[in-house]
Design a protein around this motif. Structure first.
Motif, PDB file in Angstrom:
ATOM      1  N   PRO A   1      77.201 -18.638   3.193  1.00  0.00           N
ATOM      2  CA  PRO A   1      78.314 -17.769   3.596  1.00  0.00           C
ATOM      3  C   PRO A   1      79.050 -18.344   4.804  1.00  0.00           C
ATOM      4  CG  PRO A   1      76.329 -16.463   3.230  1.00  0.00           C
ATOM      5  CD  PRO A   1      75.927 -17.912   3.164  1.00  0.00           C
ATOM      6  N   VAL A   2      80.372 -18.188   4.826  1.00  0.00           N
ATOM      7  CA  VAL A   2      81.183 -18.715   5.912  1.00  0.00           C
ATOM      8  C   VAL A   2      80.886 -17.971   7.208  1.00  0.00           C
ATOM      9  CG1 VAL A   2      83.546 -18.957   6.766  1.00  0.00           C
ATOM     10  CG2 VAL A   2      83.009 -19.534   4.423  1.00  0.00           C
ATOM     11  N   ARG A   3      80.792 -16.674   7.133  1.00  0.00           N
ATOM     12  CA  ARG A   3      80.527 -15.922   8.350  1.00  0.00           C
ATOM     13  C   ARG A   3      79.105 -15.390   8.337  1.00  0.00           C
ATOM     14  NH1 ARG A   3      81.283 -10.508   8.186  1.00  0.00           N
ATOM     15  NH2 ARG A   3      81.852  -9.629   6.196  1.00  0.00           N
ATOM     16  N   GLU A   4      78.622 -15.089   9.523  1.00  0.00           N
ATOM     17  CA  GLU A   4      77.253 -14.600   9.645  1.00  0.00           C
ATOM     18  C   GLU A   4      77.181 -13.114   9.313  1.00  0.00           C
ATOM     19  OE1 GLU A   4      75.421 -15.561  13.367  1.00  0.00           O
ATOM     20  OE2 GLU A   4      76.412 -17.507  13.426  1.00  0.00           O
ATOM     21  N   PHE A   5      76.102 -12.716   8.676  1.00  0.00           N
ATOM     22  CA  PHE A   5      75.863 -11.311   8.376  1.00  0.00           C
ATOM     23  C   PHE A   5      75.021 -10.739   9.502  1.00  0.00           C
ATOM     24  CE2 PHE A   5      76.766 -13.237   4.368  1.00  0.00           C
ATOM     25  CZ  PHE A   5      77.452 -12.274   3.657  1.00  0.00           C
ATOM     26  N   ARG A   6      75.478  -9.651  10.066  1.00  0.00           N
ATOM     27  CA  ARG A   6      74.724  -9.016  11.144  1.00  0.00           C
ATOM     28  C   ARG A   6      74.316  -7.621  10.704  1.00  0.00           C
ATOM     29  NH1 ARG A   6      78.837 -11.853  13.886  1.00  0.00           N
ATOM     30  NH2 ARG A   6      77.970 -13.372  15.317  1.00  0.00           N
ATOM     31  N   TRP A   7      73.092  -7.288  10.985  1.00  0.00           N
ATOM     32  CA  TRP A   7      72.649  -5.917  10.717  1.00  0.00           C
ATOM     33  C   TRP A   7      71.636  -5.502  11.762  1.00  0.00           C
ATOM     34  CZ3 TRP A   7      72.231  -9.706   6.919  1.00  0.00           C
ATOM     35  CH2 TRP A   7      71.001 -10.310   6.804  1.00  0.00           C
ATOM     36  N   TYR A   8      71.557  -4.214  11.955  1.00  0.00           N
ATOM     37  CA  TYR A   8      70.647  -3.652  12.940  1.00  0.00           C
ATOM     38  C   TYR A   8      70.350  -2.210  12.549  1.00  0.00           C
ATOM     39  CZ  TYR A   8      75.235  -2.167  14.572  1.00  0.00           C
ATOM     40  OH  TYR A   8      76.508  -1.681  14.621  1.00  0.00           O
ATOM     41  N   ARG A   9      69.292  -1.681  13.098  1.00  0.00           N
ATOM     42  CA  ARG A   9      68.877  -0.310  12.803  1.00  0.00           C
ATOM     43  C   ARG A   9      69.995   0.666  13.184  1.00  0.00           C
ATOM     44  NH1 ARG A   9      64.099   3.112  12.441  1.00  0.00           N
ATOM     45  NH2 ARG A   9      62.896   1.284  11.978  1.00  0.00           N
ATOM     46  N   GLY A  10      70.272   1.603  12.288  1.00  0.00           N
ATOM     47  CA  GLY A  10      71.293   2.608  12.534  1.00  0.00           C
ATOM     48  C   GLY A  10      72.695   2.223  12.087  1.00  0.00           C
ATOM     49  N   ARG A  11      72.856   1.019  11.623  1.00  0.00           N
ATOM     50  CA  ARG A  11      74.179   0.587  11.165  1.00  0.00           C
ATOM     51  C   ARG A  11      74.554   1.346   9.902  1.00  0.00           C
ATOM     52  NH1 ARG A  11      76.732  -5.314  11.188  1.00  0.00           N
ATOM     53  NH2 ARG A  11      78.586  -4.821  10.000  1.00  0.00           N
ATOM     54  N   LYS A  12      75.826   1.647   9.726  1.00  0.00           N
ATOM     55  CA  LYS A  12      76.294   2.423   8.579  1.00  0.00           C
ATOM     56  C   LYS A  12      76.356   1.600   7.296  1.00  0.00           C
ATOM     57  CE  LYS A  12      78.839   5.628  11.417  1.00  0.00           C
ATOM     58  NZ  LYS A  12      80.117   6.202  11.754  1.00  0.00           N
ATOM     59  N   HIS A  13      76.414   0.282   7.433  1.00  0.00           N
ATOM     60  CA  HIS A  13      76.473  -0.576   6.249  1.00  0.00           C
ATOM     61  C   HIS A  13      75.068  -0.827   5.713  1.00  0.00           C
ATOM     62  CE1 HIS A  13      80.633  -1.281   7.140  1.00  0.00           C
ATOM     63  NE2 HIS A  13      80.313  -1.677   8.355  1.00  0.00           N
ATOM     64  N   TYR A  14      75.005  -1.203   4.455  1.00  0.00           N
ATOM     65  CA  TYR A  14      73.734  -1.485   3.791  1.00  0.00           C
ATOM     66  C   TYR A  14      73.692  -2.982   3.516  1.00  0.00           C
ATOM     67  CZ  TYR A  14      69.951  -0.952   0.416  1.00  0.00           C
ATOM     68  OH  TYR A  14      68.759  -1.029  -0.249  1.00  0.00           O
ATOM     69  N   SER A  15      73.259  -3.761   4.501  1.00  0.00           N
ATOM     70  CA  SER A  15      73.239  -5.219   4.378  1.00  0.00           C
ATOM     71  C   SER A  15      71.850  -5.714   4.037  1.00  0.00           C
ATOM     72  CB  SER A  15      73.666  -5.860   5.698  1.00  0.00           C
ATOM     73  OG  SER A  15      74.941  -5.436   6.074  1.00  0.00           O
ATOM     74  N   GLY A  16      71.790  -6.896   3.456  1.00  0.00           N
ATOM     75  CA  GLY A  16      70.495  -7.492   3.166  1.00  0.00           C
ATOM     76  C   GLY A  16      70.623  -8.773   2.376  1.00  0.00           C
ATOM     77  N   TRP A  17      69.516  -9.194   1.840  1.00  0.00           N
ATOM     78  CA  TRP A  17      69.442 -10.414   1.031  1.00  0.00           C
ATOM     79  C   TRP A  17      68.816 -10.084  -0.309  1.00  0.00           C
ATOM     80  CZ3 TRP A  17      71.302 -15.122   2.633  1.00  0.00           C
ATOM     81  CH2 TRP A  17      71.644 -15.223   3.979  1.00  0.00           C
ATOM     82  N   TYR A  18      69.340 -10.700  -1.359  1.00  0.00           N
ATOM     83  CA  TYR A  18      68.818 -10.525  -2.713  1.00  0.00           C
ATOM     84  C   TYR A  18      68.446 -11.901  -3.256  1.00  0.00           C
ATOM     85  CZ  TYR A  18      68.833  -9.820  -7.759  1.00  0.00           C
ATOM     86  OH  TYR A  18      68.493  -9.815  -9.081  1.00  0.00           O
ATOM     87  N   HIS A  19      67.252 -12.026  -3.821  1.00  0.00           N
ATOM     88  CA  HIS A  19      66.853 -13.300  -4.420  1.00  0.00           C
ATOM     89  C   HIS A  19      67.389 -13.349  -5.844  1.00  0.00           C
ATOM     90  CE1 HIS A  19      64.376 -16.295  -6.465  1.00  0.00           C
ATOM     91  NE2 HIS A  19      64.434 -16.904  -5.296  1.00  0.00           N
ATOM     92  N   ALA A  20      68.393 -14.181  -6.073  1.00  0.00           N
ATOM     93  CA  ALA A  20      69.025 -14.307  -7.388  1.00  0.00           C
ATOM     94  C   ALA A  20      68.238 -15.288  -8.242  1.00  0.00           C
ATOM     95  CB  ALA A  20      70.467 -14.780  -7.234  1.00  0.00           C
ATOM     96  N   SER A  21      67.770 -14.824  -9.376  1.00  0.00           N
ATOM     97  CA  SER A  21      67.026 -15.718 -10.267  1.00  0.00           C
ATOM     98  C   SER A  21      67.955 -16.747 -10.910  1.00  0.00           C
ATOM     99  CB  SER A  21      66.277 -14.922 -11.334  1.00  0.00           C
ATOM    100  OG  SER A  21      67.168 -14.169 -12.111  1.00  0.00           O
ATOM    101  N   THR A  22      69.246 -16.432 -11.006  1.00  0.00           N
ATOM    102  CA  THR A  22      70.218 -17.373 -11.565  1.00  0.00           C
ATOM    103  C   THR A  22      70.270 -18.661 -10.759  1.00  0.00           C
ATOM    104  OG1 THR A  22      71.586 -15.582 -12.414  1.00  0.00           O
ATOM    105  CG2 THR A  22      72.672 -17.692 -12.113  1.00  0.00           C
ATOM    106  N   THR A  23      70.230 -18.537  -9.445  1.00  0.00           N
ATOM    107  CA  THR A  23      70.360 -19.701  -8.572  1.00  0.00           C
ATOM    108  C   THR A  23      69.051 -20.120  -7.924  1.00  0.00           C
ATOM    109  OG1 THR A  23      70.857 -18.329  -6.653  1.00  0.00           O
ATOM    110  CG2 THR A  23      72.726 -19.065  -7.966  1.00  0.00           C
ATOM    111  N   GLY A  24      68.082 -19.210  -7.887  1.00  0.00           N
ATOM    112  CA  GLY A  24      66.825 -19.491  -7.206  1.00  0.00           C
ATOM    113  C   GLY A  24      66.960 -19.435  -5.690  1.00  0.00           C
ATOM    114  N   ARG A  25      68.072 -18.859  -5.211  1.00  0.00           N
ATOM    115  CA  ARG A  25      68.328 -18.764  -3.774  1.00  0.00           C
ATOM    116  C   ARG A  25      68.597 -17.318  -3.373  1.00  0.00           C
ATOM    117  NH1 ARG A  25      72.253 -22.564  -5.131  1.00  0.00           N
ATOM    118  NH2 ARG A  25      73.838 -21.124  -4.408  1.00  0.00           N
ATOM    119  N   MET A  26      68.529 -17.075  -2.072  1.00  0.00           N
ATOM    120  CA  MET A  26      68.871 -15.775  -1.534  1.00  0.00           C
ATOM    121  C   MET A  26      70.388 -15.652  -1.443  1.00  0.00           C
ATOM    122  SD  MET A  26      65.933 -14.421  -1.060  1.00  0.00           S
ATOM    123  CE  MET A  26      66.012 -13.088   0.114  1.00  0.00           C
TER     124      MET A  26
END
Length: 110
Positions: free
Chosen positions: A45-70
């Protein structure tokens, strides 16, 4: 940026710059018509993903089996789209926010 029919006003892809992050983390800037699709799709990703407790957004990482990467996501809608892509048989790459487009400044006529 023009959007005329038939492309007479359309912005030339050689005047639009794109920035993307390669798999090794290096940022690269190039004319849009010269950007290698495989490097963008396999990059980070070009920009960094930031997340912290209490944030209104639902951010995270998903392991895609298509690519074998997060794959990073910032909302449940984005996660849903990643899941759909991961289960589609014709999808070969999944990239999260893989590029940043910079258009030339608008010129004004006298």
């Amino acid at each position: 940026m023009g959007t005329g029919a038939g492309g007479e006003d359309a912005t030339d892809s050689r005047t639009v710059r794109a920035t993307y992050r390669r798999r090794d983390g290096r940022l690269v800037e190039a004319d849009l018509d010269r950007v290698p699709v495989d490097e963008v799709a396999g990059g980070l990703p070009v920009r960094e993903f930031r997340w912290y407790r209490g944030r209104k957004h639902y951010s995270g990482w998903y392991h895609a089996s298509t690519t074998g990467r997060m794959v990073a996501y910032e909302s449940r809608l984005e996660l849903a789209r990643i899941l759909i892509a991961d289960f589609a048989s014709d999808v070969t790459e999944i990239a999260a926010q893989s590029s940043l487009r910079a258009e030339p400044p608008e010129t004004t006529s006298p």
